[in-house]
Write a protein that holds these residues in place. Sequence first.
Motif, PDB file in Angstrom:
ATOM      1  N   LEU A 119       0.857  -1.188   0.000  1.00 51.88           N
ATOM      2  CA  LEU A 119       0.000   0.000   0.000  1.00 51.88           C
ATOM      3  C   LEU A 119       0.889   1.231   0.000  1.00 51.88           C
ATOM      4  O   LEU A 119       1.892   1.273   0.715  1.00 51.88           O
ATOM      5  N   VAL A 120       0.516   2.212  -0.795  1.00 54.22           N
ATOM      6  CA  VAL A 120       1.268   3.462  -0.863  1.00 54.22           C
ATOM      7  C   VAL A 120       0.437   4.534  -0.184  1.00 54.22           C
ATOM      8  O   VAL A 120      -0.727   4.744  -0.516  1.00 54.22           O
ATOM      9  N   LYS A 121       1.047   5.196   0.783  1.00 55.16           N
ATOM     10  CA  LYS A 121       0.354   6.165   1.618  1.00 55.16           C
ATOM     11  C   LYS A 121       0.691   7.578   1.153  1.00 55.16           C
ATOM     12  O   LYS A 121       1.860   7.925   1.017  1.00 55.16           O
ATOM     13  N   GLU A 122      -0.350   8.346   0.937  1.00 54.09           N
ATOM     14  CA  GLU A 122      -0.183   9.759   0.583  1.00 54.09           C
ATOM     15  C   GLU A 122      -0.128  10.536   1.878  1.00 54.09           C
ATOM     16  O   GLU A 122      -1.061  10.491   2.679  1.00 54.09           O
ATOM     17  N   THR A 123       0.979  11.208   2.126  1.00 49.47           N
ATOM     18  CA  THR A 123       1.058  12.041   3.323  1.00 49.47           C
ATOM     19  C   THR A 123       0.624  13.438   2.942  1.00 49.47           C
ATOM     20  O   THR A 123       1.127  14.025   1.994  1.00 49.47           O
ATOM     21  N   SER A 124      -0.339  13.964   3.670  1.00 52.36           N
ATOM     22  CA  SER A 124      -0.884  15.277   3.351  1.00 52.36           C
ATOM     23  C   SER A 124      -0.120  16.375   4.081  1.00 52.36           C
ATOM     24  O   SER A 124       0.702  16.105   4.961  1.00 52.36           O
ATOM     25  N   GLY A 125      -0.425  17.602   3.739  1.00 55.92           N
ATOM     26  CA  GLY A 125       0.330  18.734   4.241  1.00 55.92           C
ATOM     27  C   GLY A 125       0.243  18.998   5.725  1.00 55.92           C
ATOM     28  O   GLY A 125       1.239  19.238   6.386  1.00 55.92           O
ATOM     29  N   GLY A 126      -0.942  18.968   6.312  1.00 53.35           N
ATOM     30  CA  GLY A 126      -1.094  19.379   7.703  1.00 53.35           C
ATOM     31  C   GLY A 126      -1.014  18.225   8.686  1.00 53.35           C
ATOM     32  O   GLY A 126      -1.335  17.102   8.355  1.00 53.35           O
ATOM     33  N   PRO A 127      -0.605  18.524   9.943  1.00 51.50           N
ATOM     34  CA  PRO A 127      -0.501  17.469  10.947  1.00 51.50           C
ATOM     35  C   PRO A 127      -1.861  16.924  11.369  1.00 51.50           C
ATOM     36  O   PRO A 127      -1.957  15.822  11.872  1.00 51.50           O
ATOM     37  N   ASP A 128      -2.947  17.704  11.155  1.00 52.91           N
ATOM     38  CA  ASP A 128      -4.277  17.247  11.539  1.00 52.91           C
ATOM     39  C   ASP A 128      -4.985  16.506  10.407  1.00 52.91           C
ATOM     40  O   ASP A 128      -6.061  15.954  10.605  1.00 52.91           O
ATOM     41  N   SER A 129      -4.385  16.514   9.211  1.00 61.21           N
ATOM     42  CA  SER A 129      -5.011  15.854   8.071  1.00 61.21           C
ATOM     43  C   SER A 129      -4.731  14.358   8.121  1.00 61.21           C
ATOM     44  O   SER A 129      -3.612  13.941   8.411  1.00 61.21           O
TER      45      SER A 129
END
Length: 152
Positions: A119-129
């Motif tokens: 599985l490839v995980k998309e890390t989003s910009g904010g720490p709360d996302s």
Amino acid sequence: MSPHPTALLGLVLCLAQTIHTQEGALPRPSISAEPGTTIPRGSRVTFVCRGPAGVQTFRLERESRSKYNDTNDVSQASSSESEARFRIDSVSEDSAGCYRCLYFKSSRWSEHSDYLELLVKETSGGPDSPDTELGSSAGTMPGTEASGFDAP
């Protein structure tokens, strides 16, 4: 008096069955992923295939065998085990899916390992996302060439 042809055929078939039984099936290989099976996009993942000592070639297959990579760069993990490593330097959504291994030893291919799903995980910009997993084992891969992996 010479033996009857039917008796000779029976003897040959019995000997062939005995030899085949003594050879037995090759042990099933195992597959794992380092550092794990859920990888952030752009990160490196290494698939590790393991089998018995004396393996000549390992093959890493993706999905329905339409993409694969063979390596003869096999190391002895222990006195009873061989291993090969297949590296993807920067995973993307296209890297997600199911992978499995097999190996070549004593002039024949082993059974396949179990599937391992990457599985490839998309890390989003904010720490709360929340993080989102991209890709799945569904669908097919384009092309039938042996490419898409970087062997060590």
